[in-house]
Design an enzyme around this catalytic site. Structure first.
Site, PDB file in Angstrom:
ATOM      1  N   PRO A  95      -0.613  -8.766 -25.326  1.00  0.00           N
ATOM      2  CA  PRO A  95      -1.301  -7.690 -26.062  1.00  0.00           C
ATOM      3  C   PRO A  95      -0.460  -7.025 -27.155  1.00  0.00           C
ATOM      4  O   PRO A  95      -0.948  -6.180 -27.860  1.00  0.00           O
ATOM      5  CB  PRO A  95      -1.627  -6.681 -24.957  1.00  0.00           C
ATOM      6  N   SER A 103       3.277  -6.142 -26.810  1.00  0.00           N
ATOM      7  CA  SER A 103       4.462  -5.349 -26.462  1.00  0.00           C
ATOM      8  C   SER A 103       5.743  -5.936 -27.047  1.00  0.00           C
ATOM      9  O   SER A 103       6.629  -5.197 -27.499  1.00  0.00           O
ATOM     10  CB  SER A 103       4.588  -5.209 -24.940  1.00  0.00           C
ATOM     11  N   TRP A 104       5.866  -7.266 -27.069  1.00  0.00           N
ATOM     12  CA  TRP A 104       7.046  -7.859 -27.710  1.00  0.00           C
ATOM     13  C   TRP A 104       7.037  -7.576 -29.206  1.00  0.00           C
ATOM     14  O   TRP A 104       8.079  -7.329 -29.807  1.00  0.00           O
ATOM     15  CB  TRP A 104       7.079  -9.368 -27.449  1.00  0.00           C
ATOM     16  N   ASP A 150      -1.623 -14.937 -31.756  1.00  0.00           N
ATOM     17  CA  ASP A 150      -2.128 -15.193 -30.413  1.00  0.00           C
ATOM     18  C   ASP A 150      -3.554 -15.704 -30.508  1.00  0.00           C
ATOM     19  O   ASP A 150      -4.288 -15.365 -31.445  1.00  0.00           O
ATOM     20  CB  ASP A 150      -2.095 -13.936 -29.542  1.00  0.00           C
ATOM     21  N   ASP A 199      -4.975 -20.090 -32.203  1.00  0.00           N
ATOM     22  CA  ASP A 199      -4.206 -20.864 -31.238  1.00  0.00           C
ATOM     23  C   ASP A 199      -2.935 -21.391 -31.895  1.00  0.00           C
ATOM     24  O   ASP A 199      -2.990 -22.247 -32.780  1.00  0.00           O
ATOM     25  CB  ASP A 199      -5.062 -22.020 -30.717  1.00  0.00           C
ATOM     26  N   PHE A 200      -1.790 -20.895 -31.453  1.00  0.00           N
ATOM     27  CA  PHE A 200      -0.520 -21.284 -32.064  1.00  0.00           C
ATOM     28  C   PHE A 200      -0.308 -22.792 -32.050  1.00  0.00           C
ATOM     29  O   PHE A 200       0.306 -23.346 -32.968  1.00  0.00           O
ATOM     30  CB  PHE A 200       0.650 -20.594 -31.353  1.00  0.00           C
ATOM     31  N   ASP A 211       6.581 -15.444 -25.549  1.00  0.00           N
ATOM     32  CA  ASP A 211       6.280 -15.030 -24.176  1.00  0.00           C
ATOM     33  C   ASP A 211       5.003 -15.732 -23.709  1.00  0.00           C
ATOM     34  O   ASP A 211       4.340 -15.293 -22.790  1.00  0.00           O
ATOM     35  CB  ASP A 211       6.115 -13.504 -24.117  1.00  0.00           C
ATOM     36  N   LYS A 242       9.624 -18.598 -22.998  1.00  0.00           N
ATOM     37  CA  LYS A 242       9.407 -18.365 -21.565  1.00  0.00           C
ATOM     38  C   LYS A 242       8.946 -19.657 -20.911  1.00  0.00           C
ATOM     39  O   LYS A 242       8.176 -20.425 -21.499  1.00  0.00           O
ATOM     40  CB  LYS A 242       8.356 -17.279 -21.338  1.00  0.00           C
TER      41      LYS A 242
END
Length: 241
Positions: free
Chosen positions: A81, A83-84, A110, A127-128, A152, A192
């Protein structure tokens, strides 16, 4: 919208909380809710206006490795959402709040909708892993080389460990392939993944392009989670034959 620099001074002690409104909920839902209410990072994220607790994972990684500096260019993959992205904007001064420091750039992407974050360039509903989206990101960079690609991202889990491990590794390789094409020499990559039999191979493959690759597990990453991060530092650059 962040109006001022965030200072991490939370010293409150959080006690285990048992919710009183879980009647009728399944055991897994009740367990998740209990864990959320007992998690000091969830409360801390609310207090500091971060969109979710994962902000503290990036904060811990950067506090140790120090790659999010004013003026840097960052691409945040799988950002929702946000935060990074919030942490990155704050630390590279993408919002320009530090008038005496160079202003950085943060691009967040995202496949879900991403609500605006002051100072960030947002590419939501994208979509990356789609090559068209990656071409769009390159266009948005407008010739700038990237100082750090951070991810992430995680796939929706199926409950089949082998399949889930393969899916998240595929995401990591997608990020790696993108990073080596857009990064400047000496850049950083953070991805990640879940600890699995694929971890060592990914680490070895990253070492082909980066001088050092290390496994990190921040304190804010839950101890019962297989989640880990690989940080690759000092991008070697691509040799053109």
């Amino acid at each position: 919208m962040l109006k001022s620099r965030l200072i991490h001074t939370c010293t409150s002690t959080f006690k285990h909380v048992v919710p009183n409104n879980i009647k009728g909920k399944g055991s897994s839902s009740a367990k998740w809710l209990t864990r959320q209410l007992s998690d000091p990072y969830v409360e801390k994220a609310k207090m500091m206006n971060y969109r979710c607790r994962s902000a503290f994972k990036l904060i811990e990684i950067d506090d140790r490795h120090k790659f999010l500096n004013p003026g840097k260019v960052i691409v945040d993959c799988g950002a929702a959402p946000g935060s990074w992205t919030q942490v990155a904007v704050n630390r590279v001064n993408a919002d320009g709040l530090l008038s005496d420091q160079p202003r950085g750039v943060v691009i967040a992407v995202d496949k879900q909708q991403l609500f605006p974050i002051s100072g960030a360039i947002i590419l939501g509903n994208s979509d990356f892993t789609n090559p068209v989206v990656q071409d769009t990101l390159k266009t948005m960079l407008d010739g700038k080389e990237v100082d750090a690609v951070i991810s992430d991202m995680a796939p929706n889990t199926t409950g089949v460990k082998e399949m889930d491990d393969e899916n998240i590794i595929n995401l990591c390789y997608s990020v790696l392939r993108f990073a080596v094409l857009v990064s400047k020499v000496s850049a950083v990559l953070v991805v990640k993944l879940w600890q699995s039999g694929y971890t060592k191979k990914l680490q070895n493959d990253m070492e082909r392009f980066y001088h050092t690759v290390k496994v990190v597990k921040p304190n804010s990453s839950r101890t019962d989670s297989a989640e880990i991060f690989l940080i690759a530092k000092d991008f070697k650059g691509l040799k053109v034959s």
